[in-house]
Design an enzyme around this catalytic site. Structure first.
Site, PDB file in Angstrom:
ATOM      1  N   HIS A  53       0.691  -0.998   0.005  1.00 22.52           N
ATOM      2  CA  HIS A  53       0.181  -0.076   0.029  1.00 22.52           C
ATOM      3  C   HIS A  53       0.889   1.124   0.018  1.00 22.52           C
ATOM      4  CE1 HIS A  53      -3.251   2.564   1.248  1.00 22.52           C
ATOM      5  NE2 HIS A  53      -2.440   3.135   2.090  1.00 22.52           N
ATOM      6  N   GLU A  54       2.005   1.308   0.892  1.00 24.63           N
ATOM      7  CA  GLU A  54       2.725   2.640   0.971  1.00 24.63           C
ATOM      8  C   GLU A  54       3.642   2.590  -0.284  1.00 24.63           C
ATOM      9  OE1 GLU A  54       2.060   4.578   3.246  1.00 24.63           O
ATOM     10  OE2 GLU A  54       0.916   3.168   4.506  1.00 24.63           O
ATOM     11  N   HIS A  64       1.488   4.300  -3.043  1.00 23.46           N
ATOM     12  CA  HIS A  64       1.409   5.809  -2.919  1.00 23.46           C
ATOM     13  C   HIS A  64       2.807   6.338  -3.671  1.00 23.46           C
ATOM     14  CE1 HIS A  64      -1.954   6.681  -0.501  1.00 23.46           C
ATOM     15  NE2 HIS A  64      -1.531   5.836   0.655  1.00 23.46           N
ATOM     16  N   GLU A  66      -5.914   6.726  -1.069  1.00 23.83           N
ATOM     17  CA  GLU A  66      -5.983   5.790  -0.415  1.00 23.83           C
ATOM     18  C   GLU A  66      -6.631   4.467  -1.057  1.00 23.83           C
ATOM     19  OE1 GLU A  66      -4.303   5.255   2.531  1.00 23.83           O
ATOM     20  OE2 GLU A  66      -3.675   7.416   2.262  1.00 23.83           O
TER      21      GLU A  66
END
Length: 282
Positions: free
Chosen positions: A153-154, A157, A211
């Site tokens: 997920h990070e 980004h 997100e």
């Protein structure tokens, strides 16, 4: 006093126009780019950028070095060798999969470090500068699959350059709102109202979009790396147990927990064939 109230009300009528004008000008001042390929999850939204990737990457390099230096002075950097090996081993499997979204990411100067902190957190700065907090590992009793979901997920980004996108929006729109407020004479309170309106109608929803994109891309990265993408669901269930109350959905920069779990359920199933294929070859 009555005249002042009427003048204030008259000025307030300009706020929606100011917001629309500022947003429209902000969009025309930005370059439309596609930072990543869609992947199996189909993240294809075009993005508006006013700042260069080099500007943001240079700032991230300096900020990351400063964070590491501060943590090292506090004795909080990479203190647990086993945790560092574990986090870096997961990163070593995730990072090669980033080419599915953007081939140039393979040439980034990736860094992965562990910070001793009770905070259940992790992040990835632009250019691949990763930090995982021990609180995330210890409080959640996190599995490798769940940790891969967080890190994926990070990393997503960073791949999507969400930090650059947010900085571009804030830089352009903030300037335009300030100029417009001065021209219309709405004063400090009027300017603040326009800024709140911008955040409510544009800023926060875009952050929730970021997100969701990172969630979807993250499960694909995990699946391609041989980690069960469904672990993203159990991760957020655990986060719910330690996270306490959450802000109202309308004013939150993140999707609600229920919405997030529902979306992850759909997209983790979509990338299951990638996971099954990877398992056969490992």
């Amino acid at each position: 006093m009555g005249r002042q109230i009427l003048q204030a009300l008259h000025r307030q009528q300009f706020l929606p126009r100011l917001l629309i004008a500022a947003t429209a000008l902000a969009l025309t001042a930005c370059e439309s780019v596609q930072t990543t390929q869609g992947g199996a999850v189909g993240v294809t939204r075009s993005q508006s950028m006013a700042l260069s990737a080099q500007e943001i990457d240079n700032a991230a390099v300096k900020e990351y070095a400063q964070v590491l230096d501060e943590q090292k002075k506090k004795g909080a950097l990479n203190q647990n060798a086993a945790q560092v090996r574990r986090v870096r081993a997961i990163a070593d499997r995730l990072i090669p999969q980033t080419v599915a979204f953007r081939p140039d990411a393979a040439k980034w100067k990736w860094e992965v470090n562990v910070i001793t902190s009770p905070e259940a957190n992790a992040w990835c700065m632009p250019g691949g500068k990763i930090a995982v907090y021990t609180g995330l590992i210890e409080k959640l009793k996190i599995t490798d699959d769940e940790l891969a979901a967080v890190m994926g997920h990070e990393i997503s980004h960073a791949l999507r350059e969400h930090a650059r996108e947010r900085a571009s929006e804030q830089a352009v729109t903030g300037s335009l709102i300030s100029i417009g407020s001065s021209i219309l004479g709405v004063g400090e309170l009027g300017q603040q109202g326009a800024q709140y309106a911008y955040m409510g109608l544009v800023g926060l929803p875009n952050s929730r979009t970021h997100e969701t994109e990172a969630d979807r891309m993250g499960v694909e990265l995990a699946a391609r790396a041989g980690y069960d993408p469904r672990a993203a669901i159990s991760l957020w269930q655990k986060m719910g147990q330690v996270g306490g109350s959450e802000p109202m959905k309308f004013m939150s920069t993140h999707p609600s927990r229920d919405d997030r779990i529902s979306d992850l359920t759909v997209y983790s199933q979509r990338v299951m064939p990638l996971y099954e294929q990877t398992k056969k070859t490992r």
